[in-house]
Scaffold this active site. Structure first.
Site, PDB file in Angstrom:
ATOM      1  N   ALA A  17       0.830  -1.346   0.181  1.00  0.00           N
ATOM      2  CA  ALA A  17      -0.174  -0.145   0.049  1.00  0.00           C
ATOM      3  C   ALA A  17       0.753   1.233  -0.070  1.00  0.00           C
ATOM      4  O   ALA A  17       0.454   2.138  -0.860  1.00  0.00           O
ATOM      5  CB  ALA A  17      -0.924  -0.164   1.185  1.00  0.00           C
ATOM      6  N   SER A  43       4.479  -7.036   5.687  1.00  0.00           N
ATOM      7  CA  SER A  43       3.903  -8.171   5.544  1.00  0.00           C
ATOM      8  C   SER A  43       3.643  -8.428   4.125  1.00  0.00           C
ATOM      9  O   SER A  43       3.384  -9.730   3.798  1.00  0.00           O
ATOM     10  CB  SER A  43       2.428  -7.939   6.311  1.00  0.00           C
ATOM     11  OG  SER A  43       2.453  -8.072   7.765  1.00  0.00           O
ATOM     12  N   SER A  44       3.489  -7.492   3.427  1.00  0.00           N
ATOM     13  CA  SER A  44       3.031  -7.852   1.687  1.00  0.00           C
ATOM     14  C   SER A  44       4.206  -8.646   1.170  1.00  0.00           C
ATOM     15  O   SER A  44       4.125  -9.416   0.616  1.00  0.00           O
ATOM     16  CB  SER A  44       3.248  -6.282   1.014  1.00  0.00           C
ATOM     17  OG  SER A  44       2.081  -5.583   1.716  1.00  0.00           O
ATOM     18  N   GLU A 114      -8.946 -20.491  -3.575  1.00  0.00           N
ATOM     19  CA  GLU A 114      -8.985 -20.720  -2.277  1.00  0.00           C
ATOM     20  C   GLU A 114     -10.158 -20.800  -1.441  1.00  0.00           C
ATOM     21  O   GLU A 114     -11.286 -20.819  -1.938  1.00  0.00           O
ATOM     22  CB  GLU A 114      -8.037 -19.574  -1.854  1.00  0.00           C
ATOM     23  CG  GLU A 114      -6.597 -19.600  -2.474  1.00  0.00           C
ATOM     24  CD  GLU A 114      -5.508 -18.576  -1.887  1.00  0.00           C
ATOM     25  OE1 GLU A 114      -6.022 -17.666  -0.916  1.00  0.00           O
ATOM     26  OE2 GLU A 114      -4.578 -18.375  -2.406  1.00  0.00           O
ATOM     27  N   HIS A 229      -5.009 -17.176  10.930  1.00  0.00           N
ATOM     28  CA  HIS A 229      -4.687 -18.226   9.850  1.00  0.00           C
ATOM     29  C   HIS A 229      -4.634 -19.397  10.585  1.00  0.00           C
ATOM     30  O   HIS A 229      -4.008 -19.832  11.409  1.00  0.00           O
ATOM     31  CB  HIS A 229      -3.437 -17.920   9.150  1.00  0.00           C
ATOM     32  CG  HIS A 229      -3.378 -18.364   7.812  1.00  0.00           C
ATOM     33  ND1 HIS A 229      -3.241 -19.994   7.591  1.00  0.00           N
ATOM     34  CD2 HIS A 229      -3.348 -18.148   6.448  1.00  0.00           C
ATOM     35  CE1 HIS A 229      -3.331 -20.318   6.227  1.00  0.00           C
ATOM     36  NE2 HIS A 229      -3.169 -19.219   5.612  1.00  0.00           N
ATOM     37  N   ARG A 275     -11.931 -19.117   6.890  1.00  0.00           N
ATOM     38  CA  ARG A 275     -10.777 -19.390   7.511  1.00  0.00           C
ATOM     39  C   ARG A 275     -11.153 -19.345   9.047  1.00  0.00           C
ATOM     40  O   ARG A 275     -10.536 -20.298   9.864  1.00  0.00           O
ATOM     41  CB  ARG A 275      -9.738 -18.280   7.506  1.00  0.00           C
ATOM     42  CG  ARG A 275      -9.049 -18.307   6.243  1.00  0.00           C
ATOM     43  CD  ARG A 275      -8.103 -17.189   5.963  1.00  0.00           C
ATOM     44  NE  ARG A 275      -7.204 -17.368   4.812  1.00  0.00           N
ATOM     45  CZ  ARG A 275      -6.328 -16.429   4.419  1.00  0.00           C
ATOM     46  NH1 ARG A 275      -6.301 -15.311   4.953  1.00  0.00           N
ATOM     47  NH2 ARG A 275      -5.300 -16.919   3.505  1.00  0.00           N
ATOM     48  N   HIS A 334      -3.046 -13.256  12.089  1.00  0.00           N
ATOM     49  CA  HIS A 334      -2.635 -13.253  10.427  1.00  0.00           C
ATOM     50  C   HIS A 334      -3.106 -11.969  10.016  1.00  0.00           C
ATOM     51  O   HIS A 334      -2.286 -11.164   9.316  1.00  0.00           O
ATOM     52  CB  HIS A 334      -3.144 -14.194   9.567  1.00  0.00           C
ATOM     53  CG  HIS A 334      -2.877 -14.442   8.172  1.00  0.00           C
ATOM     54  ND1 HIS A 334      -1.317 -14.576   7.991  1.00  0.00           N
ATOM     55  CD2 HIS A 334      -3.424 -14.334   7.302  1.00  0.00           C
ATOM     56  CE1 HIS A 334      -1.407 -14.512   6.553  1.00  0.00           C
ATOM     57  NE2 HIS A 334      -2.802 -14.366   5.998  1.00  0.00           N
ATOM     58  N   GLU A 358      -3.776  -2.690   5.134  1.00  0.00           N
ATOM     59  CA  GLU A 358      -4.192  -3.310   6.385  1.00  0.00           C
ATOM     60  C   GLU A 358      -4.731  -2.341   7.566  1.00  0.00           C
ATOM     61  O   GLU A 358      -5.490  -2.457   8.459  1.00  0.00           O
ATOM     62  CB  GLU A 358      -3.194  -4.320   7.018  1.00  0.00           C
ATOM     63  CG  GLU A 358      -4.069  -5.406   8.062  1.00  0.00           C
ATOM     64  CD  GLU A 358      -3.234  -6.543   8.168  1.00  0.00           C
ATOM     65  OE1 GLU A 358      -3.571  -7.203   9.362  1.00  0.00           O
ATOM     66  OE2 GLU A 358      -1.979  -6.750   7.584  1.00  0.00           O
ATOM     67  N   ARG A 369     -12.381 -11.701   6.753  1.00  0.00           N
ATOM     68  CA  ARG A 369     -11.799 -11.479   5.203  1.00  0.00           C
ATOM     69  C   ARG A 369     -11.794 -12.567   4.461  1.00  0.00           C
ATOM     70  O   ARG A 369     -11.453 -13.840   4.651  1.00  0.00           O
ATOM     71  CB  ARG A 369     -10.312 -10.989   5.318  1.00  0.00           C
ATOM     72  CG  ARG A 369      -9.617 -10.946   3.878  1.00  0.00           C
ATOM     73  CD  ARG A 369      -8.108 -10.175   4.408  1.00  0.00           C
ATOM     74  NE  ARG A 369      -7.409 -11.399   5.132  1.00  0.00           N
ATOM     75  CZ  ARG A 369      -6.422 -12.090   4.309  1.00  0.00           C
ATOM     76  NH1 ARG A 369      -6.352 -12.000   2.876  1.00  0.00           N
ATOM     77  NH2 ARG A 369      -6.054 -13.073   5.022  1.00  0.00           N
TER      78      ARG A 369
END
Length: 529
Positions: A17, A43-44, A114, A229, A275, A334, A358, A369
């Site tokens: 971002a 984190s990206s 996914e 996660h 999730r 996560h 985020e 999410r």
């Protein structure tokens, strides 16, 4: 003498971002703060799963929208979700134009499916190294950009704020204090995973932007919704290496040590359930004394090293061969669905302050999410934020930056302190227990009392400890107020969803009284000062 500089736009954070926003701000002068070496603490960079977008002819943004709303616990902002899913394909093409190399097959872009997606719509790079490839290209573009000045190893401490207007920030670079005044400020600091003892997030993700914005009086939203996660690899490592969701998308099973495939009894989609459902399924097994594993031996087998090189390397580092061995897994913090409230242009309630990535809460994710919508959100909103900032600067070409008291007496607390490390570790463990995957009133009140004790014992806390204490208190407060279970927020004492809570939760610190105003009541709260 404290160094002071001026810039058109200050971008705090160097993940996807932040880098994308900085690039799109040309020709405005941009100062970009990276907490470590450029992009490496983001984190990206660590993202394995990919980016979702309706690129298949059989798919559509409308279908992507429906899947996004289906898992969001009934509180996603449909207009925002439609905006993001509509712009998704265009943003993937933007990355390709910048030089990102995604995986291809004989039909073109290789698309995977996914959890909770109805189509194959997730693009990957190098199998499970999507974030690394995207960040490789964006870092190079930023380094080439004449309008961007990068400050590495630079940690923002507090926003420069007066009368609900933001004018830049104080920071530490190599433990030297300075201030940067700016006509516009963008927070892109990422998530909060490092407030927990088990997390997939890098060291920098401790909620800095959220804490700074809270202290400045920004409106916050949906803080209680934290996504865990399901399949962090259960080994001695901080952060925990991630076993990407794509493994289950390609047919991997979840089993306990007896070989039982336990998700079959938890949800009709079994391993491909949302999730939060999968994470709680694993948590219940652990509570019963079981250990949980991913079984990839039949579904992926010998193709594992080629298709999932990052996960394979993590396994190898811990003497696990996923071709023939089970992979031990545990839920780990996560992604944060909540954050600093923004509108559809990334604006906050504070003048001169925008947020993307985020750290923002746009309303896209609601209570939960959808897999691989995180990089997509950052990818969509960073250019929208940059355009709005440029429009703002065009309308306010000579914004008057006042002489703020903090310029003369900047916050010079150290970014780390050795005597705080034990307190940080203790708080991370408490957070995993009390504001983790499952919460209840007793645990939340216990955590708030422990925070009172920590703040008394650490009146001059390091920046890291101060921010972790702030974010922990904010999440615990909102989690205590939401007396139901929804999405990433699960209350053992209120296990069902309650229609009266089918709405966003909002929060704003009153800087004078140190109270927090939520959408239901006022909760007495003292943030670490």
């Amino acid at each position: 003498m404290v160094k002071s500089t001026t810039t058109d736009v200050l971008v705090i954070g160097a993940g996807l971002a932040g880098l994308m926003a900085a690039l799109r701000l040309a020709p405005k002068a941009v100062t970009l703060l990276s907490k470590g070496p450029l992009g490496q603490e983001a984190s990206s960079t660590w993202a394995q799963g990919g980016i979702s977008a309706a690129l298949d002819p059989a798919d559509s943004p409308a279908s992507h929208l429906a899947d996004t709303l289906a898992v969001a616990g009934g509180i996603a902002d449909e207009d925002i979700a439609a905006l993001v899913t509509d712009l998704g394909p265009e943003r993937i093409r933007d990355l390709i134009d910048l030089g990102v190399i995604f995986d291809h097959n004989e039909k073109g872009l290789s698309l995977s499916r996914e959890a909770a997606h109805s189509h194959r719509r997730v693009v990957h790079a190098n199998g499970d190294s999507t974030g690394r490839e995207v960040m490789r290209v964006l870092r190079r573009r930023v380094q080439e950009a004449a309008h961007i000045t990068v400050l590495e190893n630079a940690e923002a401490i507090d926003l420069l704020c007066q009368n609900n207007q933001v004018f830049g920030a104080t920071l530490l670079q190599d433990n030297k204090s300075q201030t940067i005044s700016a006509n516009a400020t963008i927070i892109a600091t990422g998530g909060i995973g490092q407030i927990y003892s088990a997390t997939t997030n890098p060291f920098a993700a401790c909620g800095d932007g959220l804490a700074m914005a809270a202290r400045a009086g920004a409106r916050l939203k949906d803080l209680e919704f934290v996504q865990f996660h399901p399949t962090a690899i259960d080994v001695e490592a901080t952060p925990r290496p991630l076993a990407t969701e794509a493994l289950r998308g390609d047919g991997a099973w979840l089993v306990n040590e007896t070989g039982k495939r336990f998700m079959l009894g938890e949800h009709p989609l079994a391993e491909l359930a949302p999730r939060d459902v999968v994470a709680r399924g694993i948590w219940r097994q652990i509570q019963k004394g079981h250990r949980c594993y991913l079984d990839c031996r039949k579904s992926i087998g010998k193709a594992f090293p080629e298709h999932f090189p990052t996960v394979y390397a993590h396994c190898e580092n811990h003497d696990i061969d996923p071709v023939k061995d089970l992979i031990p897994v545990v839920p780990a913090a996560h992604y944060h669905m909540g954050g600093i409230e923004t509108d559809n242009r990334g604006r906050t309630n504070l003048g001169g302050l925008w947020v993307c990535g985020e750290a923002a809460c746009t309303g896209l994710h609601g209570a939960n999410r959808l897999a691989s919508n995180s990089l997509l959100e950052a990818l969509v909103f960073a250019p929208l934020v940059s355009k709005d900032v440029c429009d703002f600067l065009a309308e306010n070409p000579a914004r008057n930056i006042p002489e703020l008291e903090i310029f003369k007496n900047p916050n010079t607390r150290s970014s780390t302190a050795k005597n705080d490390n034990e307190a940080i570790h203790q708080l991370q463990t408490l957070n995993y227990c009390y504001i983790g995957l499952c919460r209840d009133e007793n645990g939340l009140k216990t955590l708030l009392k422990e925070l009172d004790r920590l703040e008394i014992n650490h009146p001059h806390a390091s920046t890291r400890l101060r921010n972790i204490m702030t974010v922990s208190r904010l999440i615990a407060t909102t989690a205590l107020e939401r007396k139901e279970s929804r999405g990433g927020h699960y209350r053992l004492d209120y296990p069902e969803s309650d229609p009266q809570y089918q709405r966003h939760s909002t929060l704003k610190l009153n800087k004078d009284t140190k109270d927090v105003a939520t959408d239901t009541t006022s909760v007495a709260i003292k943030l670490a000062s």
